[in-house]
Design a protein around this motif. Structure first.
Motif, PDB file in Angstrom:
ATOM      1  N   GLN A  34       0.761  -1.154  -0.266  1.00 29.47           N
ATOM      2  CA  GLN A  34      -0.764  -0.119   0.064  1.00 29.47           C
ATOM      3  C   GLN A  34       1.117   1.128  -0.265  1.00 29.47           C
ATOM      4  OE1 GLN A  34      -3.257  -0.223   3.382  1.00 29.47           O
ATOM      5  NE2 GLN A  34      -3.347   1.609   2.810  1.00 29.47           N
ATOM      6  N   ARG A  93       2.494   1.988  -3.251  1.00 29.12           N
ATOM      7  CA  ARG A  93       1.100   2.532  -4.254  1.00 29.12           C
ATOM      8  C   ARG A  93       0.971   4.136  -4.379  1.00 29.12           C
ATOM      9  NH1 ARG A  93      -3.807  -0.820  -3.366  1.00 29.12           N
ATOM     10  NH2 ARG A  93      -3.597   1.468  -1.584  1.00 29.12           N
ATOM     11  N   ASP A  94       0.929   4.447  -2.544  1.00 26.73           N
ATOM     12  CA  ASP A  94       0.530   5.291  -2.072  1.00 26.73           C
ATOM     13  C   ASP A  94       1.187   6.997  -2.198  1.00 26.73           C
ATOM     14  OD1 ASP A  94      -2.236   4.094  -3.098  1.00 26.73           O
ATOM     15  OD2 ASP A  94      -2.483   3.495  -0.819  1.00 26.73           O
ATOM     16  N   CYS A 102       2.170   7.735   0.440  1.00 26.71           N
ATOM     17  CA  CYS A 102       2.359   7.698   1.702  1.00 26.71           C
ATOM     18  C   CYS A 102       1.232   6.589   2.603  1.00 26.71           C
ATOM     19  CB  CYS A 102       1.280   9.194   2.037  1.00 26.71           C
ATOM     20  SG  CYS A 102       1.937  10.461   2.877  1.00 26.71           S
ATOM     21  N   SER A 118      -2.171  11.179  -3.732  1.00 26.98           N
ATOM     22  CA  SER A 118      -1.263   9.836  -3.873  1.00 26.98           C
ATOM     23  C   SER A 118      -0.890   9.637  -4.796  1.00 26.98           C
ATOM     24  CB  SER A 118      -2.895   8.750  -3.422  1.00 26.98           C
ATOM     25  OG  SER A 118      -3.119   7.239  -3.673  1.00 26.98           O
ATOM     26  N   ARG A 119       0.130   8.087  -5.029  1.00 23.02           N
ATOM     27  CA  ARG A 119       0.548   7.727  -6.661  1.00 23.02           C
ATOM     28  C   ARG A 119       1.458   9.340  -6.989  1.00 23.02           C
ATOM     29  NH1 ARG A 119      -3.079   3.264  -8.273  1.00 23.02           N
ATOM     30  NH2 ARG A 119      -4.220   2.566  -7.255  1.00 23.02           N
ATOM     31  N   LYS A 136      -4.976  14.809  -0.133  1.00 28.34           N
ATOM     32  CA  LYS A 136      -5.740  14.359   0.460  1.00 28.34           C
ATOM     33  C   LYS A 136      -5.658  14.464   1.992  1.00 28.34           C
ATOM     34  CE  LYS A 136      -6.972   9.426  -1.494  1.00 28.34           C
ATOM     35  NZ  LYS A 136      -5.779   8.334  -2.170  1.00 28.34           N
ATOM     36  N   VAL A 169       6.749  11.909  -2.701  1.00 27.85           N
ATOM     37  CA  VAL A 169       5.768  12.585  -2.733  1.00 27.85           C
ATOM     38  C   VAL A 169       5.095  13.977  -2.943  1.00 27.85           C
ATOM     39  CG1 VAL A 169       4.716  11.926  -0.442  1.00 27.85           C
ATOM     40  CG2 VAL A 169       3.065  11.042  -1.905  1.00 27.85           C
ATOM     41  N   HIS A 202       3.734  16.543  -0.766  1.00 38.10           N
ATOM     42  CA  HIS A 202       2.961  16.655   0.546  1.00 38.10           C
ATOM     43  C   HIS A 202       3.010  17.678   0.592  1.00 38.10           C
ATOM     44  CE1 HIS A 202       6.760  15.763   2.233  1.00 38.10           C
ATOM     45  NE2 HIS A 202       6.595  15.566   2.845  1.00 38.10           N
TER      46      HIS A 202
END
Ligand SMILES: O=C(O)CCC(=O)C(=O)O
Ligand SMILES: [Fe+2]
Length: 290
Positions: free
Chosen positions: A11, A14-15, A17, A188-189, A228, A244, A246
């Motif tokens: 997970q 994939r994401d 985070c 995400s991603r 998100k 990622v 953020h």
């Protein structure tokens, strides 16, 4: 005890985070929160250069000064930009004026050393196939009520660059983090499609810092609606991939948002000599052998 299962590992990959609630016990949260409070109480403003912190390219954020650049092996205090009046004095209590404390907590403060270098952290690094991870850039970020500033969108590997990029953030909620008090937000991603194209580096002669482009590639700009919110209870670990996207919003609420974070990098990769943080006085802390 929380186990970093292969499902959680997949997970995260994939994401980019991943929140793991209950990673810290409530006693650990209490101990870390109390230690954060002790450091705030002990803050001696006398002789402080009134250094503020901003990750934006901003002339107001004196991020380039020596107080910041020599903080990797120290316990130093960085102030909220909005906490200093035109006369250069604090406009509020010193406790509320501190944005963060860094960047050698994992080395110097036993409570944070224990939270950074232990078998639970090692298990995650091993699952993510780090060969010789180094722990660096530890900090407490406070986001005090009403004054806690935003963290603009960024990628951690542009601050702690290795070739190839390998930064990984371990971010621990010491209080409940919600949209209202400026929780983390991520796309995400985005780590899969957003290469590191600019870097935060030290200027020649270590006279300051700057963002410099390192590639002509224009990665896709995220739409604000793609972020998100990661709303998590105290005790949650959030893992943050170095690529990622953020950020976090200012804290406009009446509740503080205390967190502890540190990063690891792959020690078998080349750590860039232009990164702001350098192991000037001692080598980085090795996660597997300490
Ligand atoms: O705590 C925040 O709001 C941002 C922290 C962050 O960007 C990080 O730990 O990499
Ligand atoms: Fe970050």
């Amino acid at each position: 005890m929380i186990v970093f299962t292969s499902e959680l590992c997949d997970q995260f990959k994939r994401d980019g985070c991943l929140a793991i609630p209950g990673f810290l016990t409530s006693d650990e949260v209490k101990e870390m929160r109390n230690e954060a409070q002790r450091l705030l109480d002990e803050f001696d403003i006398e002789g402080h250069p009134m250094t503020t912190f901003a990750t934006e390219e901003s002339p107001k954020g004196h991020v380039g000064d020596q107080y910041f650049l020599e903080s990797e092996d120290k316990v130093r205090y960085f102030l909220e930009e909005g906490a200093i009046g035109p006369d250069g004095r604090l406009t509020m209590s010193k406790e509320h004026a501190v944005n963060k404390i860094g960047h050698g907590l994992h080395d110097l403060i036993p409570v944070f050393a224990k939270a950074s270098v232990n078998d639970r952290v090692r298990a995650i690094a091993r699952a993510l196939e780090y060969k010789d991870p180094m722990v660096l850039q530890s900090m407490l970020i406070f986001k005090q009520p009403k004054i806690g500033g935003a963290v603009p969108c960024h990628q951690d590997s542009s601050f702690l660059y290795t070739d190839p990029p390998s930064a990984l953030g371990f971010w621990f909620a010491l209080e409940d983090c919600k949209t209202t008090n400026g929780c983390l937000e991520f796309v995400s991603r985005s780590h899969l499609i957003t290469p590191i194209t600019s870097r935060f580096v030290v200027k020649e002669g270590r006279t300051g810092t700057e963002f410099v482009p390192i590639s002509d590639v224009k990665p896709p700009e995220p739409d604000p609606s793609e972020f998100k919110a990661i709303e998590v209870p105290a005790g949650t670990l959030v893992l943050i991939h170095g690529s990622v996207l953020h950020r976090s919003a200012p804290n406009l609420s009446d509740s503080s948002r205390y967190i502890y974070t540190f990063h690891i990098i792959e020690g078998t990769y080349k750590y860039d000599e232009r990164n702001w943080l350098q192991p000037r006085t001692k080598p980085f802390t090795r996660l597997y052998t300490e």
